[in-house]
Motif scaffolding. Structure first.
Motif, PDB file in Angstrom:
ATOM      1  N   UNK A   1       0.802  -1.229   0.000  1.00 44.97           N
ATOM      2  CA  UNK A   1       0.000   0.000   0.000  1.00 44.97           C
ATOM      3  C   UNK A   1       0.834   1.277   0.000  1.00 44.97           C
ATOM      4  N   UNK A   2       2.111   1.182   0.396  1.00 47.49           N
ATOM      5  CA  UNK A   2       2.957   2.380   0.425  1.00 47.49           C
ATOM      6  C   UNK A   2       4.037   2.371  -0.659  1.00 47.49           C
ATOM      7  N   UNK A   3       3.758   1.723  -1.783  1.00 52.00           N
ATOM      8  CA  UNK A   3       4.647   1.739  -2.948  1.00 52.00           C
ATOM      9  C   UNK A   3       3.968   2.585  -4.044  1.00 52.00           C
ATOM     10  N   UNK A   4       4.100   3.884  -4.021  1.00 55.16           N
ATOM     11  CA  UNK A   4       3.273   4.754  -4.874  1.00 55.16           C
ATOM     12  C   UNK A   4       3.507   4.625  -6.372  1.00 55.16           C
ATOM     13  N   UNK A   5       4.685   4.153  -6.798  1.00 53.04           N
ATOM     14  CA  UNK A   5       4.975   4.104  -8.240  1.00 53.04           C
ATOM     15  C   UNK A   5       5.073   2.681  -8.768  1.00 53.04           C
ATOM     16  N   UNK A   6       4.608   1.709  -7.994  1.00 53.63           N
ATOM     17  CA  UNK A   6       4.849   0.303  -8.337  1.00 53.63           C
ATOM     18  C   UNK A   6       4.281  -0.113  -9.691  1.00 53.63           C
TER      19      UNK A   6
ATOM     20  N   UNK B   1      18.524   6.097  -8.396  1.00 51.21           N
ATOM     21  CA  UNK B   1      17.555   7.158  -8.125  1.00 51.21           C
ATOM     22  C   UNK B   1      16.977   7.683  -9.429  1.00 51.21           C
ATOM     23  N   UNK B   2      15.656   7.768  -9.479  1.00 46.12           N
ATOM     24  CA  UNK B   2      14.958   8.329 -10.621  1.00 46.12           C
ATOM     25  C   UNK B   2      13.582   8.786 -10.185  1.00 46.12           C
ATOM     26  N   UNK B   3      12.767   9.266 -11.108  1.00 45.05           N
ATOM     27  CA  UNK B   3      11.433   9.766 -10.743  1.00 45.05           C
ATOM     28  C   UNK B   3      10.538   8.727 -10.073  1.00 45.05           C
ATOM     29  N   UNK B   4      10.773   7.439 -10.340  1.00 43.50           N
ATOM     30  CA  UNK B   4       9.931   6.406  -9.720  1.00 43.50           C
ATOM     31  C   UNK B   4      10.474   5.931  -8.375  1.00 43.50           C
TER      32      UNK B   4
ATOM     33  N   UNK C   1       9.190 -13.720  -8.891  1.00 45.40           N
ATOM     34  CA  UNK C   1       9.542 -12.528  -9.650  1.00 45.40           C
ATOM     35  C   UNK C   1       8.747 -12.494 -10.957  1.00 45.40           C
ATOM     36  N   UNK C   2       8.209 -11.338 -11.286  1.00 46.93           N
ATOM     37  CA  UNK C   2       7.391 -11.162 -12.489  1.00 46.93           C
ATOM     38  C   UNK C   2       8.179 -10.567 -13.660  1.00 46.93           C
ATOM     39  N   UNK C   3       9.489 -10.419 -13.494  1.00 49.58           N
ATOM     40  CA  UNK C   3      10.351  -9.892 -14.556  1.00 49.58           C
ATOM     41  C   UNK C   3       9.862  -8.524 -15.050  1.00 49.58           C
ATOM     42  N   UNK C   4       9.533  -7.661 -14.099  1.00 50.26           N
ATOM     43  CA  UNK C   4       9.156  -6.286 -14.433  1.00 50.26           C
ATOM     44  C   UNK C   4      10.354  -5.348 -14.350  1.00 50.26           C
ATOM     45  N   UNK C   5      11.375  -5.740 -13.571  1.00 48.10           N
ATOM     46  CA  UNK C   5      12.564  -4.913 -13.325  1.00 48.10           C
ATOM     47  C   UNK C   5      12.184  -3.550 -12.764  1.00 48.10           C
ATOM     48  N   UNK C   6      11.244  -3.565 -11.825  1.00 49.82           N
ATOM     49  CA  UNK C   6      10.836  -2.346 -11.142  1.00 49.82           C
ATOM     50  C   UNK C   6      11.042  -2.498  -9.631  1.00 49.82           C
ATOM     51  N   UNK C   7      12.047  -3.269  -9.271  1.00 53.85           N
ATOM     52  CA  UNK C   7      12.257  -3.659  -7.875  1.00 53.85           C
ATOM     53  C   UNK C   7      12.407  -2.455  -6.947  1.00 53.85           C
ATOM     54  N   UNK C   8      13.150  -1.439  -7.388  1.00 49.01           N
ATOM     55  CA  UNK C   8      13.459  -0.312  -6.515  1.00 49.01           C
ATOM     56  C   UNK C   8      12.208   0.480  -6.124  1.00 49.01           C
ATOM     57  N   UNK C   9      11.116   0.275  -6.827  1.00 47.88           N
ATOM     58  CA  UNK C   9       9.882   0.981  -6.492  1.00 47.88           C
ATOM     59  C   UNK C   9       9.153   0.345  -5.309  1.00 47.88           C
ATOM     60  N   UNK C  10       9.529  -0.907  -4.964  1.00 47.28           N
ATOM     61  CA  UNK C  10       8.763  -1.724  -4.047  1.00 47.28           C
ATOM     62  C   UNK C  10       7.921  -2.682  -4.870  1.00 47.28           C
ATOM     63  N   UNK C  11       8.020  -3.980  -4.587  1.00 46.93           N
ATOM     64  CA  UNK C  11       7.361  -4.977  -5.431  1.00 46.93           C
ATOM     65  C   UNK C  11       6.059  -5.448  -4.792  1.00 46.93           C
ATOM     66  N   UNK C  12       4.913  -5.213  -5.425  1.00 48.37           N
ATOM     67  CA  UNK C  12       3.636  -5.653  -4.843  1.00 48.37           C
ATOM     68  C   UNK C  12       3.482  -7.166  -4.812  1.00 48.37           C
ATOM     69  N   UNK C  13       4.304  -7.872  -5.606  1.00 45.77           N
ATOM     70  CA  UNK C  13       4.247  -9.336  -5.647  1.00 45.77           C
ATOM     71  C   UNK C  13       5.186  -9.969  -4.612  1.00 45.77           C
TER      72      UNK C  13
END
Length: 570
Positions: free
Chosen positions: A51-56, A86-89, A228-240
Motif C-alpha cells: 500500500x505504500x509503494x506509490x509508483x509500483x 535514483x529516478x522519478x519512480x 519474480x514477475x520480470x518487471x525490473x521495477x524492484x526499486x519501487x517496491x514490489x507488490x508481488x
C-alpha cells in the motif's frame, strides 16, 4: 549530550532493534521467533508492504515528466542523484540532502533512505557468499586485523538466509565463491551466452554465470510472496514480493509472532550504559514528529542502523566508563571505513543476433567471479585482493532509428524495430581496511534534531587505484577477445560511498585492543549490545555484502536469544 527532559517508557522489553533494513529486519525476525518481546525502532516514516509503494505500477506515460528527472527535485538531492538507482519512480525513498546534511573532509557520497525497510527496498539484490579467501585475507597479507570467524562459522547461517529470502542463481563449485541454497537461475540471453562461450575459449582463469539475485524463482513457498514477475521495477517496491525486502519478508515474519512492537519516526541517538551492572540498559530516542525524548529499557540491544548510523550512535553514547563512545576501548570506532570500487569497466557494440530478442525485463545480469590473487598462479604484481564483474547485454530501443538517414515509410519501419545489441560490464573491487579512513562527529554543525552531523575523511589509495586500472584493462580485453566492436573502456574517478557498500566502522576482531566487536558481533566490553550491519565488517571482500550482513545478524540474534534464555533461567 541532550539535556532536555527524557521520558522513561514504562514497558521493559527483552530486546531493542535499531533499524529495519537488511540487518534490522533479520534481527527482529530471529529475536521475535525465539520468543523475545522486541521493540523495533526506525528513524523514518512507516512504509507498509504494497500500500505504500506509490509508483509500483506506473509506466512512463503515467509520470509527470514522462520519466525524466525534474530539476527542482534534483536540486534537493544533489548527493542522492549520483546514485544510479535514483529516478522519478524511486526518488521518494531517498533523503533530502539539505534536511540531512553531512560534511566531507574528502569526497564521500552517502546514499540513504530513512523509512521502515531502509535500503532493503532499494538494494540491487546481488547475493554472494564470502569464503575463507576473504576471511583469511587480512591475516595473510597483514592489512587490518584478523576476522574472528571463518567460513564454517557462518556457512549454516548463509543456508538459512538464502532459503528464507529466495536467491536465484547457479552453483559453480568454486572455493572462492561458495555454492549456496539457490533456486532456479534466470536465463542468460543469446549475446551473454556467446560471451560466456568466448571467455571459455580465450581464457583459462575466468568464467561467466548468471547473477545470484534475491529475486524469488522456483517452487519454494515463501509466505506472502510470489515469484519474480520480470518487471525490473524492484526499486519501487514490489507488490508481488518478488524480491526480498524487510517489508515483504522479515518484518511480517516478526509481526506474526505477536512479539514485535514496531515504532517508526524514532531517531535513536544514544545507548545508555549502566556502570553498576556493566551492561547497556536501553536506548534513548527522539520522536521525529513530536520532538519528545524517550528512554526505552531492554536486556539486549541490536544496532542495525546502517554502518554510519550505528557508528554514530555508539560514538554519541558516552559515559564515565566510555568517554570516547560505547565500547571504544580500542579507539577503532569510526575507523577502517571501506566501500567497494565501482564505475570502472567497458562496453561494446555487438554485431549480429538481429533475429533474437528476449522476454520480459530480467532484474538481474551476468557475473564474472574474481580471478585475481586467488593463488600463486593468479597473483598480480601491482595490487592485493581482487574484483568481480557485473554486467548485461541488451538490445537498444527504437530510438536508434532517429539517428538513421531515413524518412517517411523507411523511418516508420525503423521505429518499429529494436536497435542493435550492446554489452557492458563494470567491476566491484575490494578496498583495503585503512585505519585513517574514518568518520568523526561534528558538534559544531548540528542537524534538525540537535544531533551532531558526520564528517567523512575517506579515500581510495594506491592499491585501489591500480586495481581500478586492471578492472578496465581486463574488461576491454575480454570484450575484444569475444569479437565485439567499438570497445570502450571506462575508468572515471570512483568516490567512496557511491557503491552504497560502506562498511567497517566498528569492526569484529579477536582482540579488544584492536577491534570493537567479538566473534558473535557483541561489543567486547558490553556483551548485551550487538552490531550486525555493515559496521561490523573486518574486510570488504569484493562480493556484494548484504547476504553476509543477514547471515551474521541471524547468527548473532540466535546467540543473543540463547544467552537471554540461559540468564533468565539462572
Amino acid at each position: 549530550m541532550i539535556e532536555d527532559k527524557i521520558t522513561e517508557y514504562p514497558t521493559v522489553y527483552d530486546a531493542i532493534v535499531i533499524g529495519t533494513g537488511i540487518s534490522g529486519g533479520w534481527a527482529a525476525k530471529e529475536l521475535c521467533e525465539n520468543g523475545l518481546k522486541t521493540l523495533v525502532l526506525d528513524r523514518g516514516r512507516m512504509v507498509k508492504h504494497i500500500e505504500d509503494y506509490p509508483t509500483m505500477y506506473d509506466d512512463p506515460w503515467d509520470l509527470k515528466y514522462r520519466g525524466t528527472k525534474n530539476p527542482v527535485d534534483v536540486a534537493k538531492q544533489p548527493i542522492q542523484n549520483k546514485s544510479y538507482i535514483l529516478g522519478p519512480t524511486s526518488q521518494h525513498w531517498f533523503v533530502n540532502d539539505f534536511k540531512h546534511p553531512y560534511n566531507q573532509v574528502k569526497p564521500f557520497n552517502w546514499i540513504r533512505g530513512y523509512h521502515v525497510g531502509g535500503r532493503s527496498l532499494m538494494w540491487a539484490r546481488q547475493s554472494y557468499r564470502l569464503s575463507d579467501l576473504d576471511f583469511e585475507a587480512n591475516k595473510k597479507d597483514g592489512h587490518g586485523v584478523d576476522w574472528p570467524i571463518r567460513y564454517k562459522d557462518i556457512s549454516p547461517w548463509y543456508d538459512k538466509v538464502e532459503t528464507f529470502i529466495g536467491v536465484s542463481g547457479q552453483n559453480l563449485g568454486l572455493s572462492h565463491l561458495p555454492d549456496g541454497k539457490l533456486s532456479k537461475p534466470m536465463e542468460l540471453n543469446c549475446v551473454e551466452l556467446d560471451f560466456q562461450k568466448k571467455l571459455e575459449e580465450n581464457f583459462d582463469d575466468r568464467l561467466l554465470t548468471i547473477g545470484r539475485s534475491a529475486n524469488k524463482t522456483g517452487d519454494a513457498v515463501h509466505e506472502g510472496r510470489s515469484n519474480c514477475q520480470f518487471r525490473n521495477r524492484c526499486v519501487r517496491g514490489c507488490p508481488f514480493g518478488g524480491y526480498f525486502s524487510s517489508n515483504s519478508s522479515t518484518l511480517p515474519a516478526a509481526e506474526r509472532t505477536g512479539n514485535m512492537h514496531l515504532r517508526p519516526n524514532s531517531i535513536a541517538y544514544e545507548i545508555i550504559y549502566d556502570d553498576e551492572k556493566g551492561v547497556a540498559s536501553g536506548v534513548r530516542i527522539i520522536d521525529a514528529e513530536t520532538r519528545e525524548k524517550i528512554f526505552f529499557r531492554a536486556s539486549i540491544i541490536f544496532s542495525c542502523a546502517s554502518t554510519i548510523g550505528s557508528a554514530s550512535i555508539l560514538m554519541q553514547s558516552k559515559s564515565e566508563r566510555f568517554p570516547n563512545g560505547l565500547g571504544n576501548d580500542s579507539g577503532e570506532l569510526g575507523h577502517n571505513i571501506m566501500d567497494h570500487l565501482s564505475k570502472s569497466g567497458a562496453s561494446a557494440k555487438v554485431e549480429g543476433f538481429e533475429e533474437f530478442y528476449y522476454k520480459g525485463r530480467r532484474p538481474n545480469g551476468f557475473y564474472i567471479p574474481r580471478f585475481r590473487n586467488l593463488d600463486e598462479k593468479t597473483q598480480h604484481k601491482d595490487f592485493l585482493r581482487g574484483y568481480g564483474y557485473q554486467g548485461s547485454a541488451s538490445r537498444t530501443s527504437w530510438k536508434s532509428g532517429l539517428g538513421e538517414l531515413s524518412y517517411g515509410e523507411d523511418l516508420k519501419e525503423d521505429l518499429m524495430k529494436p536497435g542493435h545489441w550492446r554489452i557492458g560490464m563494470g567491476g566491484f573491487g575490494e578496498c583495503l581496511p585503512y585505519h585513517d579512513n574514518k568518520m568523526t562527529l561534528n558538534y559544531e554543525k548540528l542537524d534538525d534534531w540537535g544531533l551532531p552531523t558526520v564528517n567523512f575523511d575517506v579515500t581510495f589509495r594506491d592499491n585501489e587505484i591500480k586495481m581500478k586500472e586492471d578492472i578496465t584493462e581486463q574488461a576491454v580485453a575480454m570484450l575484444k577477445a569475444a569479437g565485439f566492436k567499438n570497445v570502450i573502456g571506462n575508468n572515471p574517478e570512483s568516490t567512496p560511498g557511491i557503491a552504497i557498500h560502506e562498511m567497517g566502522a566498528a569492526r569484529m576482531g579477536h582482540d579488544p585492543k584492536t577491534s570493537v566487536l567479538n566473534k558473535h558481533n557483541q561489543i567486547h566490553a558490553v556483551p548485551n549490545v550487538y552490531v550486525t550491519d555493515g559496521a561490523c565488517m573486518t574486510s570488504s571482500a569484493c562480493q556484494n555484502p548484504s547476504l553476509t550482513y543477514m547471515a551474521l545478524t541471524a547468527r548473532a540474534a540466535n546467540h543473543a536469544a540463547q544467552e537471554f534464555k540461559k540468564n533468565t533461567k539462572a
